[in-house]
Design a protein around this motif. Structure first.
Motif, mmCIF file in Angstrom:
data_model
loop_
_atom_site.group_PDB
_atom_site.id
_atom_site.type_symbol
_atom_site.label_atom_id
_atom_site.label_comp_id
_atom_site.label_asym_id
_atom_site.label_seq_id
_atom_site.Cartn_x
_atom_site.Cartn_y
_atom_site.Cartn_z
ATOM 1 N N GLU A 56 -54.328 -4.776 -50.268
ATOM 2 C CA GLU A 56 -55.288 -4.255 -51.666
ATOM 3 C C GLU A 56 -56.258 -3.174 -51.270
ATOM 4 N N SER A 57 -56.531 -2.949 -50.020
ATOM 5 C CA SER A 57 -57.575 -1.717 -49.717
ATOM 6 C C SER A 57 -56.790 -0.603 -49.955
ATOM 7 N N TRP A 58 -55.313 -0.263 -49.761
ATOM 8 C CA TRP A 58 -54.469 0.516 -50.047
ATOM 9 C C TRP A 58 -54.526 0.949 -51.607
ATOM 10 N N TYR A 59 -54.456 -0.185 -52.239
ATOM 11 C CA TYR A 59 -54.679 0.244 -53.832
ATOM 12 C C TYR A 59 -55.924 0.763 -54.180
ATOM 13 N N PHE A 60 -57.146 0.273 -53.433
ATOM 14 C CA PHE A 60 -58.326 1.070 -53.795
ATOM 15 C C PHE A 60 -58.463 2.296 -53.167
ATOM 16 N N GLY A 61 -57.500 2.839 -52.441
ATOM 17 C CA GLY A 61 -57.438 3.876 -51.789
ATOM 18 C C GLY A 61 -56.804 5.012 -53.058
ATOM 19 N N ASP A 62 -56.264 4.427 -53.806
ATOM 20 C CA ASP A 62 -55.814 5.162 -54.891
ATOM 21 C C ASP A 62 -56.108 4.699 -56.174
ATOM 22 N N ILE A 63 -57.285 5.279 -56.746
ATOM 23 C CA ILE A 63 -57.722 4.636 -57.928
ATOM 24 C C ILE A 63 -57.111 5.019 -58.939
ATOM 25 N N ASN A 64 -56.563 6.330 -58.909
ATOM 26 C CA ASN A 64 -55.752 6.676 -60.382
ATOM 27 C C ASN A 64 -54.431 5.927 -60.250
ATOM 28 N N ALA A 65 -53.865 5.327 -59.357
ATOM 29 C CA ALA A 65 -52.613 4.439 -59.384
ATOM 30 C C ALA A 65 -53.119 3.085 -59.818
ATOM 31 N N LEU A 110 -61.551 1.761 -64.774
ATOM 32 C CA LEU A 110 -61.095 1.644 -63.126
ATOM 33 C C LEU A 110 -61.592 3.124 -62.766
ATOM 34 N N LYS A 111 -61.140 4.186 -63.282
ATOM 35 C CA LYS A 111 -61.447 5.644 -62.864
ATOM 36 C C LYS A 111 -62.765 5.862 -62.346
ATOM 37 N N ASN A 112 -63.895 5.180 -62.690
ATOM 38 C CA ASN A 112 -65.292 5.428 -62.242
ATOM 39 C C ASN A 112 -65.377 4.827 -60.827
ATOM 40 N N LEU A 113 -64.565 3.901 -60.569
ATOM 41 C CA LEU A 113 -64.675 3.119 -59.081
ATOM 42 C C LEU A 113 -64.931 4.152 -58.005
ATOM 43 N N SER A 114 -64.049 5.261 -58.038
ATOM 44 C CA SER A 114 -64.236 6.350 -56.861
ATOM 45 C C SER A 114 -65.502 6.884 -56.757
ATOM 46 N N LYS A 115 -66.530 6.791 -57.986
ATOM 47 C CA LYS A 115 -67.945 7.115 -57.766
ATOM 48 C C LYS A 115 -68.698 6.139 -57.129
ATOM 49 N N GLN A 116 -68.600 4.921 -56.981
ATOM 50 C CA GLN A 116 -69.337 3.983 -56.599
ATOM 51 C C GLN A 116 -69.070 3.855 -55.099
ATOM 52 N N LYS A 117 -70.402 3.836 -54.438
ATOM 53 C CA LYS A 117 -70.259 3.832 -53.226
ATOM 54 C C LYS A 117 -69.492 2.676 -52.291
ATOM 55 N N ASN A 127 -52.418 11.456 -50.924
ATOM 56 C CA ASN A 127 -53.839 11.566 -51.365
ATOM 57 C C ASN A 127 -54.469 10.148 -51.299
ATOM 58 N N ASN A 128 -54.232 9.250 -50.450
ATOM 59 C CA ASN A 128 -54.827 7.789 -50.536
ATOM 60 C C ASN A 128 -56.040 8.063 -49.690
ATOM 61 N N THR A 129 -57.093 7.398 -49.899
ATOM 62 C CA THR A 129 -58.494 7.327 -49.171
ATOM 63 C C THR A 129 -58.370 6.523 -48.285
ATOM 64 N N SER A 130 -57.571 5.643 -48.197
ATOM 65 C CA SER A 130 -57.398 4.313 -47.039
ATOM 66 C C SER A 130 -57.014 4.972 -45.927
ATOM 67 N N VAL A 131 -57.677 4.873 -44.879
ATOM 68 C CA VAL A 131 -57.359 5.462 -43.501
ATOM 69 C C VAL A 131 -56.443 4.660 -42.952
ATOM 70 N N SER A 132 -56.404 3.307 -43.085
ATOM 71 C CA SER A 132 -55.139 2.631 -42.482
ATOM 72 C C SER A 132 -53.830 2.801 -43.386
ATOM 73 N N PHE A 133 -53.761 3.075 -44.583
ATOM 74 C CA PHE A 133 -52.537 3.504 -45.295
ATOM 75 C C PHE A 133 -52.324 4.997 -44.635
ATOM 76 N N GLN A 134 -53.129 5.881 -44.596
ATOM 77 C CA GLN A 134 -52.742 7.259 -43.904
ATOM 78 C C GLN A 134 -52.271 7.009 -42.488
ATOM 79 N N VAL A 135 -52.908 6.302 -41.639
ATOM 80 C CA VAL A 135 -52.454 5.805 -40.158
ATOM 81 C C VAL A 135 -50.891 5.273 -40.344
ATOM 82 N N PHE A 136 -50.613 4.161 -41.390
ATOM 83 C CA PHE A 136 -49.617 3.785 -41.727
ATOM 84 C C PHE A 136 -48.266 4.764 -41.846
ATOM 85 N N VAL A 137 -48.531 5.796 -42.818
ATOM 86 C CA VAL A 137 -47.501 6.807 -42.972
ATOM 87 C C VAL A 137 -47.286 7.683 -42.022
ATOM 88 N N THR A 138 -48.417 8.354 -41.196
ATOM 89 C CA THR A 138 -48.257 9.187 -39.985
ATOM 90 C C THR A 138 -47.412 8.172 -38.926
#
Length: 183
Positions: A99-108, A118-125, A164-175
């Motif tokens: 589910e962290s991967w989902y939070f990495g893409d708030i638009n999705a 939900l769009k405003n979530l990305s503004k929260q720390k 454009n997913n902000t989850s580092v573990s998602f990015q590491v998975f893809v690369t």
């Protein structure tokens, strides 16, 4: 070449069935095999690696949730299970949970559930570094009470932006997958 994905849970299957055709080049086939939790996956790994008899260039990818464990120790224990074969194996950990991967893409998330708040979530720390959310599954249920794991994966995956997913573990998975198929 064919990639075999050994997955901890069924929701991972539905997410990857949507994402992998966008990650992999057309000449790379894949198969996803979900398991019923960590223990089932860990018990299955040596059996699948040792017993896979399909001819050709077969490579394995193991996807496991971190679940507040030490990431390095978890990855090492999974790699130990893989020592039964010389086949190429990539182990990737979803920090903390898928589910962290989902939070990495708030638009999705916003598009999948049609909830513009939900769009405003990305503004929260709390949501800026999705891999640091202590229990992303619980957090998702708080925000979207009707969320179900498998149905949610099916709803969210088509909207996810792989680059454009902000989850580092998602990015590491893809690369990691991209490097695995280049070898």
């Amino acid at each position: 070449m064919k990639l075999i994905f050994l997955l901890e849970e069924p929701s991972m299957k539905y997410l990857l069935l949507e994402l992998l055709p966008r990650i992999l080049p057309p000449h790379v086939d894949f198969q996803v095999i979900p398991h019923n939790g960590k223990r089932d996956l860990e018990k299955s790994i040596p059996k699948k690696l040792r017993g896979w008899n399909e001819p050709g260039d077969i490579r394995f990818v193991i996807l496991h949730d971190q679940d507040n464990k030490d990431c390095i120790e978890l990855k090492q224990s999974l790699l130990e299970l893989c020592k039964v074969t010389d086949r190429p194996v990539l182990v990737r950990i979803a920090c903390q949970e898928l589910e962290s991967w989902y939070f990495g893409d708030i638009n999705a998330l916003t598009k999948a559930y049609g909830k513009t708040k939900l769009k405003n979530l990305s503004k929260q720390k709390k949501y800026r570094i999705p891999d640091n959310i202590p229990s992303p599954k619980e957090e998702l249920y708080k925000l979207i009470p009707d969320h179900q794991q498998i149905e949610g994966a099916k709803r969210i995956a088509p909207h996810m932006d792989i680059k454009n997913n902000t989850s580092v573990s998602f990015q590491v998975f893809v690369t990691g997958i991209q490097r695995l198929i280049e070898k």
